[in-house]
Design a protein around this motif. Structure first.
Motif, mmCIF file in Angstrom:
data_model
loop_
_atom_site.group_PDB
_atom_site.id
_atom_site.type_symbol
_atom_site.label_atom_id
_atom_site.label_comp_id
_atom_site.label_asym_id
_atom_site.label_seq_id
_atom_site.Cartn_x
_atom_site.Cartn_y
_atom_site.Cartn_z
ATOM 1 N N ALA A 1 0.858 -1.192 0.000
ATOM 2 C CA ALA A 1 0.000 0.000 0.000
ATOM 3 C C ALA A 1 0.887 1.233 0.000
ATOM 4 O O ALA A 1 1.971 1.225 0.577
ATOM 5 N N SER A 2 0.415 2.271 -0.625
ATOM 6 C CA SER A 2 1.218 3.490 -0.732
ATOM 7 C C SER A 2 1.437 4.156 0.626
ATOM 8 O O SER A 2 2.435 4.830 0.842
ATOM 9 N N TRP A 3 0.531 3.965 1.560
ATOM 10 C CA TRP A 3 0.640 4.563 2.885
ATOM 11 C C TRP A 3 1.527 3.752 3.825
ATOM 12 O O TRP A 3 1.805 4.171 4.937
ATOM 13 N N CYS A 4 1.994 2.584 3.381
ATOM 14 C CA CYS A 4 2.782 1.677 4.219
ATOM 15 C C CYS A 4 4.269 1.956 3.989
ATOM 16 O O CYS A 4 4.831 1.572 2.962
ATOM 17 N N ALA A 5 4.894 2.616 4.963
ATOM 18 C CA ALA A 5 6.314 2.980 4.817
ATOM 19 C C ALA A 5 7.217 1.764 4.602
ATOM 20 O O ALA A 5 8.071 1.790 3.711
ATOM 21 N N PRO A 6 7.073 0.677 5.365
ATOM 22 C CA PRO A 6 7.922 -0.496 5.108
ATOM 23 C C PRO A 6 7.714 -1.072 3.705
ATOM 24 O O PRO A 6 8.653 -1.559 3.085
ATOM 25 N N CYS A 7 6.467 -0.995 3.217
ATOM 26 C CA CYS A 7 6.191 -1.493 1.858
ATOM 27 C C CYS A 7 6.944 -0.660 0.828
ATOM 28 O O CYS A 7 7.521 -1.204 -0.117
ATOM 29 N N ARG A 8 6.924 0.637 1.005
ATOM 30 C CA ARG A 8 7.603 1.533 0.061
ATOM 31 C C ARG A 8 9.111 1.301 0.079
ATOM 32 O O ARG A 8 9.762 1.317 -0.963
ATOM 33 N N LEU A 9 9.667 1.066 1.251
ATOM 34 C CA LEU A 9 11.103 0.764 1.339
ATOM 35 C C LEU A 9 11.420 -0.569 0.678
ATOM 36 O O LEU A 9 12.447 -0.711 0.016
ATOM 37 N N ALA A 10 10.543 -1.541 0.849
ATOM 38 C CA ALA A 10 10.763 -2.863 0.259
ATOM 39 C C ALA A 10 10.715 -2.806 -1.262
ATOM 40 O O ALA A 10 11.364 -3.616 -1.935
ATOM 41 N N ASN A 11 9.965 -1.859 -1.820
ATOM 42 C CA ASN A 11 9.865 -1.741 -3.282
ATOM 43 C C ASN A 11 11.234 -1.560 -3.925
ATOM 44 O O ASN A 11 11.485 -2.087 -5.012
ATOM 45 N N LYS A 12 12.120 -0.843 -3.269
ATOM 46 C CA LYS A 12 13.469 -0.636 -3.815
ATOM 47 C C LYS A 12 14.200 -1.963 -3.951
ATOM 48 O O LYS A 12 14.884 -2.213 -4.945
ATOM 49 N N ASN A 13 14.037 -2.827 -2.951
ATOM 50 C CA ASN A 13 14.678 -4.147 -3.005
ATOM 51 C C ASN A 13 14.034 -5.024 -4.066
ATOM 52 O O ASN A 13 14.703 -5.840 -4.698
ATOM 53 N N LEU A 14 12.735 -4.878 -4.260
ATOM 54 C CA LEU A 14 12.049 -5.657 -5.290
ATOM 55 C C LEU A 14 12.537 -5.274 -6.680
ATOM 56 O O LEU A 14 12.685 -6.134 -7.549
ATOM 57 N N VAL A 15 12.799 -3.996 -6.887
ATOM 58 C CA VAL A 15 13.326 -3.547 -8.181
ATOM 59 C C VAL A 15 14.688 -4.191 -8.428
ATOM 60 O O VAL A 15 14.959 -4.701 -9.522
ATOM 61 N N LYS A 16 15.538 -4.198 -7.410
ATOM 62 C CA LYS A 16 16.856 -4.826 -7.547
ATOM 63 C C LYS A 16 16.720 -6.316 -7.832
ATOM 64 O O LYS A 16 17.427 -6.870 -8.680
ATOM 65 N N MET A 17 15.797 -6.978 -7.130
ATOM 66 C CA MET A 17 15.587 -8.410 -7.335
ATOM 67 C C MET A 17 15.085 -8.682 -8.748
ATOM 68 O O MET A 17 15.544 -9.600 -9.415
ATOM 69 N N TYR A 18 14.151 -7.857 -9.215
ATOM 70 C CA TYR A 18 13.620 -8.046 -10.564
ATOM 71 C C TYR A 18 14.724 -7.857 -11.602
ATOM 72 O O TYR A 18 14.851 -8.652 -12.534
ATOM 73 N N ASP A 19 15.518 -6.816 -11.451
ATOM 74 C CA ASP A 19 16.615 -6.570 -12.396
ATOM 75 C C ASP A 19 17.593 -7.743 -12.434
ATOM 76 O O ASP A 19 18.115 -8.097 -13.495
ATOM 77 N N LYS A 20 17.823 -8.367 -11.292
ATOM 78 C CA LYS A 20 18.764 -9.481 -11.211
ATOM 79 C C LYS A 20 18.218 -10.748 -11.868
ATOM 80 O O LYS A 20 18.950 -11.474 -12.541
ATOM 81 N N TYR A 21 16.919 -11.026 -11.727
ATOM 82 C CA TYR A 21 16.364 -12.312 -12.154
ATOM 83 C C TYR A 21 15.396 -12.245 -13.333
ATOM 84 O O TYR A 21 14.882 -13.277 -13.754
ATOM 85 N N LYS A 22 15.177 -11.075 -13.901
ATOM 86 C CA LYS A 22 14.172 -10.959 -14.968
ATOM 87 C C LYS A 22 14.483 -11.820 -16.186
ATOM 88 O O LYS A 22 13.573 -12.247 -16.883
#
Length: 92
Positions: free
Chosen positions: A59-80
């Motif tokens: 959710a956009s209001w969830c600070a931990p979720c927003r921080l985790a998005n950065k790691n998800l981008v890195k993970m996607y770039d690594k394994y896409k």
């Protein structure tokens, strides 16, 4: 009173066991859910068959979720290039 208490306890144990088994666990297949994407097109989870899919509820209001998005981008770039997809489901 003793019999009613034992029956109630047994019923609650059976109910909790049934509910625990009904939950999705690590390694289980997800149901074939269908949601609208950001372009209002219907997307079924089954359309990713043969790929490893990480389903991320956020959710956009969830600070931990927003921080985790950065790691998800890195993970996607690594394994896409290895049949890996991330399906983000916003609960906003």
């Amino acid at each position: 009173m003793f019999k009613i208490k034992n029956i109630t306890i047994a019923f609650l144990m059976i109910l909790s066991f049934s509910l625990a088994n009904a939950q999705i666990k690590v390694g289980d297949n997800l149901p074939n859910i269908q949601l609208q994407n950001d372009k209002n097109a219907a997307v079924k989870l089954s359309s990713f068959k043969g790929k490893t899919v990480l389903v991320d509820f956020w959710a956009s209001w969830c600070a931990p979720c927003r921080l985790a998005n950065k790691n998800l981008v890195k993970m996607y770039d690594k394994y896409k290039g290895q049949n890996f997809e991330i399906v983000g489901i916003s609960i906003d």
